[in-house]
Design an enzyme around this catalytic site. Structure first.
Site, short mmCIF file in Angstrom:
data_model
loop_
_atom_site.label_atom_id
_atom_site.label_comp_id
_atom_site.label_asym_id
_atom_site.label_seq_id
_atom_site.Cartn_x
_atom_site.Cartn_y
_atom_site.Cartn_z
N TYR A 1 -8.41 7.72 -8.81
CA TYR A 1 -6.91 7.32 -9.19
C TYR A 1 -6.78 7.13 -10.57
O TYR A 1 -5.44 6.86 -11.08
CB TYR A 1 -6.48 5.69 -8.38
CG TYR A 1 -6.46 5.95 -6.88
CD1 TYR A 1 -5.91 6.62 -6.25
CD2 TYR A 1 -7.55 4.96 -6.15
CE1 TYR A 1 -5.88 7.03 -4.91
CE2 TYR A 1 -7.77 5.01 -4.85
CZ TYR A 1 -7.05 5.91 -4.08
OH TYR A 1 -6.67 5.97 -2.86
N ARG B 1 -8.45 15.29 0.88
CA ARG B 1 -9.42 13.84 1.10
C ARG B 1 -9.72 13.87 2.68
O ARG B 1 -9.56 14.83 3.55
CB ARG B 1 -8.58 12.70 0.66
CG ARG B 1 -8.57 12.82 -0.91
CD ARG B 1 -7.83 11.46 -1.34
NE ARG B 1 -8.68 10.40 -1.19
CZ ARG B 1 -8.30 9.12 -1.50
NH1 ARG B 1 -7.04 9.05 -1.93
NH2 ARG B 1 -9.11 8.19 -1.31
N GLU C 1 8.24 10.65 -1.88
CA GLU C 1 7.06 10.20 -1.41
C GLU C 1 6.01 10.48 -2.54
O GLU C 1 6.16 11.77 -2.92
CB GLU C 1 6.86 10.75 -0.28
CG GLU C 1 5.24 10.25 0.21
CD GLU C 1 4.79 10.84 1.62
OE1 GLU C 1 5.64 11.48 2.37
OE2 GLU C 1 3.72 10.91 2.09
N PRO D 1 0.43 -1.12 -0.70
CA PRO D 1 -0.78 -1.86 -0.56
C PRO D 1 -1.69 -1.43 -1.49
O PRO D 1 -2.02 -0.19 -1.65
CB PRO D 1 -0.94 -1.96 0.90
CG PRO D 1 -0.54 -0.90 1.39
CD PRO D 1 0.88 -0.69 0.66
N ASN D 2 -2.59 -2.53 -2.19
CA ASN D 2 -3.70 -2.18 -3.13
C ASN D 2 -3.25 -1.49 -4.35
O ASN D 2 -4.27 -1.37 -5.17
CB ASN D 2 -4.83 -1.46 -2.17
CG ASN D 2 -5.07 -2.23 -1.29
OD1 ASN D 2 -5.37 -3.45 -1.36
ND2 ASN D 2 -5.28 -1.64 0.02
N SER E 1 -3.41 10.87 -5.78
CA SER E 1 -4.44 11.89 -5.46
C SER E 1 -3.96 12.84 -4.34
O SER E 1 -2.80 12.77 -3.85
CB SER E 1 -5.61 11.10 -4.71
OG SER E 1 -5.09 10.31 -3.33
N ARG F 1 -10.33 -0.15 -10.14
CA ARG F 1 -11.70 0.47 -9.36
C ARG F 1 -11.25 1.84 -8.98
O ARG F 1 -10.17 2.41 -9.10
CB ARG F 1 -11.83 -0.34 -8.19
CG ARG F 1 -12.54 -1.40 -8.11
CD ARG F 1 -12.65 -2.55 -6.91
NE ARG F 1 -11.92 -3.49 -7.20
CZ ARG F 1 -11.47 -4.38 -6.52
NH1 ARG F 1 -11.31 -4.00 -5.13
NH2 ARG F 1 -10.90 -5.70 -6.72
N HIS G 1 2.01 10.48 -4.19
CA HIS G 1 0.37 10.10 -4.04
C HIS G 1 -0.16 10.53 -5.25
O HIS G 1 0.07 11.64 -5.74
CB HIS G 1 0.10 10.79 -2.94
CG HIS G 1 0.60 10.23 -1.57
ND1 HIS G 1 0.43 8.92 -1.16
CD2 HIS G 1 1.44 10.91 -0.91
CE1 HIS G 1 1.34 8.93 -0.05
NE2 HIS G 1 1.68 9.84 0.23
N ASN H 1 5.26 5.11 -3.54
CA ASN H 1 4.05 5.26 -2.99
C ASN H 1 3.58 4.43 -2.04
O ASN H 1 3.25 3.24 -2.41
CB ASN H 1 2.95 5.19 -4.57
CG ASN H 1 1.57 5.59 -4.09
OD1 ASN H 1 1.30 5.68 -2.75
ND2 ASN H 1 0.61 5.82 -4.77
N ALA I 1 -1.66 3.07 1.72
CA ALA I 1 -2.12 3.44 3.16
C ALA I 1 -1.35 3.35 4.39
O ALA I 1 -1.50 4.02 5.43
CB ALA I 1 -3.48 2.66 3.29
N ARG J 1 -5.99 11.01 6.28
CA ARG J 1 -5.01 10.83 5.12
C ARG J 1 -4.08 11.98 5.09
O ARG J 1 -3.17 12.39 4.24
CB ARG J 1 -5.63 10.85 3.66
CG ARG J 1 -6.55 9.53 3.40
CD ARG J 1 -6.89 9.39 1.99
NE ARG J 1 -8.01 8.66 2.05
CZ ARG J 1 -8.10 7.19 1.68
NH1 ARG J 1 -6.80 6.65 1.72
NH2 ARG J 1 -9.12 6.55 1.69
O1 CA2 Z 1 -3.15 8.79 -3.60
C1 CA2 Z 1 -2.30 7.70 -3.34
O2 CA2 Z 1 -1.59 7.40 -4.22
C2 CA2 Z 1 -2.70 7.13 -2.21
O3 CA2 Z 1 -1.22 6.75 -1.72
C3 CA2 Z 1 -3.26 5.79 -2.48
C4 CA2 Z 1 -3.78 5.13 -1.52
C5 CA2 Z 1 -4.36 5.70 -0.27
O4 CA2 Z 1 -4.62 4.97 0.95
C6 CA2 Z 1 -3.50 6.87 -0.10
O5 CA2 Z 1 -4.32 7.63 1.18
C7 CA2 Z 1 -3.16 7.86 -0.98
C8 CA2 Z 1 -4.75 3.92 -1.94
C9 CA2 Z 1 -4.11 3.04 -2.61
C10 CA2 Z 1 -5.16 1.85 -3.34
O6 CA2 Z 1 -5.41 2.08 -4.63
C11 CA2 Z 1 -6.55 1.48 -5.18
C12 CA2 Z 1 -6.60 1.75 -6.56
C13 CA2 Z 1 -7.74 1.37 -6.91
C14 CA2 Z 1 -8.81 0.71 -6.42
C15 CA2 Z 1 -8.68 0.56 -4.97
C16 CA2 Z 1 -7.43 1.02 -4.55
#
Ligand code: CA2
Length: 151
Positions: free
Chosen positions: A23, A112, A103, A10-11, A107, A18, A105, A79, A82, A116
């Site tokens: 990221y 964080r 898996e 997701p996202n 970040s 953003r 990520h 990935n 969330a 997380r």
């Molecule tokens: O660090 C990562 O790859 C995460 O999987 C990214 C997830 C976050 O919930 C995990 O804790 C760590 C969030 C992905 C959303 O990505 C966005 C990218 C740009 C703008 C908004 C969200």
């Protein structure tokens, strides 16, 4: 030629649009292109899928498991976004499908917020790549190839 599935949750379709401080500037299309290029270098085919829906991700893992049993698929770079921190269903899907999942990520989730720090995915994963930005996808692909490719 065996394939690797690059699976994003997701996202992650918002990548590059953003939160660049967290990221980076690469879009999901950039990441997928980078993975396809790495696939050529590594001699594996690359399939890419992003979904904001848990059930779609579960179905993709089941299908990858079938691919592994049939010798078509090497594993999944995943990935889970969330869902990492919430999804027992994805944990069960990975265990049930018996598919090697790395898996990944972008970040460093451990640097964080506390929510997380826990992953439901890690205990079911074959390996984990965290905190290398989008290069982590390629590192995860290399890890899959080194650990699982035969011959
Ligand atoms: O660090 C990562 O790859 C995460 O999987 C990214 C997830 C976050 O919930 C995990 O804790 C760590 C969030 C992905 C959303 O990505 C966005 C990218 C740009 C703008 C908004 C969200």
């Amino acid at each position: 030629m065996t394939s690797i599935l690059i699976l994003n949750g997701p996202n992650l379709n918002l990548l590059g649009q953003r939160e660049p401080a967290q990221y980076g500037h690469a879009t999901l299309a950039d990441v997928e292109a980078m993975c396809r290029e790495a696939g050529q270098r590594l001699g594996v085919a690359v399939q890419c899928l992003q979904s904001n829906h848990e059930g779609v991700l579960i179905d993709a893992i089941h299908e990858a498991g079938r691919g592994v049993r049939e010798g078509r698929v090497l594993g999944v770079v995943f990935n889970p976004g969330a869902y990492t921190h919430t999804s027992v269903a994805l944990h069960d899907a990975i265990k049930g499908a018996e598919v090697p999942v790395i898996e990944t990520h972008i970040s460093n989730v451990h640097a964080r917020e506390a929510f997380r720090h826990h992953s439901y995915i890690s205990p079911a994963a074959a390996g984990i790549v965290v905190g290398f930005g989008v290069d982590g996808y390629v590192l995860a692909m290399e890890g899959l190839v080194r650990k699982y490719r035969q011959g």
